[in-house]
Each structure stands twice: as C-alpha cells, then as structure tokens.
Write an enzyme that holds these catalytic residues in place. Structure first.
Site, short mmCIF file in Angstrom:
data_model
loop_
_atom_site.label_atom_id
_atom_site.label_comp_id
_atom_site.label_asym_id
_atom_site.label_seq_id
_atom_site.Cartn_x
_atom_site.Cartn_y
_atom_site.Cartn_z
N ARG A 163 0.80 -1.19 0.04
CA ARG A 163 -0.11 -0.04 -0.02
C ARG A 163 0.83 1.32 0.04
O ARG A 163 0.65 2.22 -0.85
CB ARG A 163 -0.79 -0.07 1.30
CG ARG A 163 -2.07 -1.29 1.11
CD ARG A 163 -2.95 -0.97 2.55
NE ARG A 163 -3.83 0.03 2.23
CZ ARG A 163 -4.63 0.26 3.20
NH1 ARG A 163 -4.59 -0.39 4.51
NH2 ARG A 163 -5.33 1.43 3.16
N CYS A 186 -1.94 5.82 9.08
CA CYS A 186 -2.20 4.56 8.38
C CYS A 186 -3.34 4.71 7.35
O CYS A 186 -3.30 5.81 6.70
CB CYS A 186 -2.68 3.54 9.37
SG CYS A 186 -4.08 4.31 10.23
#
Length: 285
Positions: A181, A238
């Site tokens: 990611r 995050c």
C-alpha cells in the site's frame, strides 16, 4: 513501577483489579475494518461488567473528507462515555478482539479527550479467555458516569502538519500500512495508492505481534532503526487513523509520549486531489 503500568494491563492483573471494591470501568470495543460490527462478538461473550462501545459511531466522527475515522464531536463522545459509566478520574480498561488496533484507538481517543487513567488489556479478549477467566453474556446497565472531557491532551496532525513533518530535516512521519500500500502497488480501501511524500514505511507487524508489544527497549531500537531520533518530532498515519493509534501507543511504550497521530491519515490525504502522492518504483531490472 514499569513504563507500561499506566498503558497496558495483563489479564491476571485485571482480574484481580475487578475483584476489588472499586474496579475499573471496562469498555469492549471489538471491531473489524470490513465488518461485521463487534456487537455480535460482545453478545456471544465478554468480560463481566464490560460495556460495548462502537468504534465507528461512538469513538469516531462520521466518515467524510476528514477521513474514514475522524475525531469525534467532543459532546457526543462525552455523552457516549458517560452512558458507558466512565467517571471523572476513574480508571478505564479497553479491550478488543486481540489485534489491539481498535483498543489502541479507544485508548488514544480517551487520552486525547483528557481522560488519562485508561489502559489497554494486553492481548485483548483472547488473552482473557486463554487465561481461563470468566466470560459473561449478561449486558450490564451501568450507572451513568460524570466524565468531563477536555480535548487536546494528545498531539494531532492535520494534512498540512503531516506534510511538514514528512518533509522536515528533523523528525519523521511513519506510514504504518502494509508495504504494498505504501509503495502504491495495491490499495484495497482508498481510491488512490501511494504515500505522503517523505513518509517512512514501518508496517505495524514490525513493532507489534498479534496485539502484543515487546519491551520498551526493543520498541525503542525498532523505532530508532526506522529513523525516529530521540527528541526529534515523530508522527504516524495509516489508512484511517486506527492502526496508527496503535503505533502511537507503541511509541508511548518506547518513551515517546509526544508522538502525534495524523487522525485522518491516508483517507483524508487523498480526499484532496491537489495533494501530492508518492509511489516507490519497482526494484530490479
């Protein structure tokens, strides 16, 4: 007294505290990113006297441009905590399904809101069950609490602050998502893949294992290896500010109570198409 005494509590110690005359208030915050809601787990069995508090609706604001799990409205949060029996100055213990993420976000939210005496049950519900401690299906009716919140007790970053920290010569912005990611190879939730330019990738499994943390010394060493210098600013993000709250807890354990949370995280960053996105080119030929 160890550095973890006001941050974590082990199952056996919590059991002893619950048997005392004035036990801590227990909040069950079991939650899954992709659902279903944790209330079904709570109904199937929970720590005796624990009250279920929903992370999505009680501990966070509604999703939108500020992110998928933005800061809650302080008045709404205070109302939810009072309904759960949280009292001014009285200890609270939060727990989740074992990975420690939702509990860490609950821990962070209460401390951000000015309620300091809150700890996380280390290992969550599985640790309690594995110790053979009692589980209940009775839903308590707590006496309403009187907690009064004063938000701002922990540092936060907005998008501009995150960008400044990531670009600073001193300090580091940690991206604690999985490496694919961060690199921009895969994004299962948000509409854009990649990372905040200048952020350093430190995936959560590198400092926490199945919801359990290593020693303060081991955590310090791992964060230093990632570029967290003593005394220099540090922040974490995050996807939506849940896993990063766990990183902030780990940083507290490592002696960095000044660590800042980018609450909106990547879901807020990519809400503005004008913000730059960095990707990591594939290595090799």
């Amino acid at each position: 007294m160890s550095a973890t005494d006001d941050l974590l509590v082990e199952a056996e110690q919590l059991a002893a505290e619950l048997a005392a005359a004035d036990p801590p208030t227990l909040l069950d915050v079991r939650w899954r990113l992709t659902g279903p809601p944790g209330r079904a787990d709570y109904a199937a069995g929970h720590l005796p006297t624990a009250v279920f508090v929903d992370l999505d609706t009680a501990l966070c604001g509604p999703p939108g441009p500020e992110g998928r799990h933005p800061l809650p409205d302080p008045a709404a949060l205070q109302s939810a905590l009072r309904a759960a029996g949280v009292r001014a100055g009285h200890p609270v213990v939060v727990y989740d399904g074992g990975d420690g993420m939702a509990a860490a976000r609950a821990w962070w939210t209460l401390r951000w809101a000015g309620h300091r005496p809150v700890r996380l049950l280390h290992g969550g519900f599985p640790a309690w069950a594995a110790a053979g401690l009692p589980v209940s299906t009775d839903e308590p009716d707590p006496v309403p609490g009187d907690v009064t919140l004063t938000p701002g007790a922990l540092p936060v970053l907005d998008a501009a602050g995150a960008a400044r920290l990531a670009a600073a010569d001193e300090g580091v912005l940690l991206d604690v998502r999985a490496a694919p990611r961060y690199r921009g190879e895969h994004e299962p939730i948000d509409p854009v893949a990649g990372h905040v330019p200048g952020a350093v990738n430190l995936p959560a499994p590198e400092y926490v294992t199945e919801g359990r943390f290593g020693s303060a010394a081991a955590l310090r060493d791992r964060f230093i290896a990632a570029g967290v210098s003593p005394g220099a600013p540090v922040g974490a993000y995050c996807g939506s500010g849940v896993t990063a709250a766990q990183a902030v807890l780990a940083l507290h354990l490592a002696g960095r109570p000044d660590a800042a949370l980018y609450v909106g995280s990547w879901s807020n960053w990519v809400a503005d198409p004008q913000r730059p996105v960095a990707v990591t080119p594939p290595s090799g030929p």
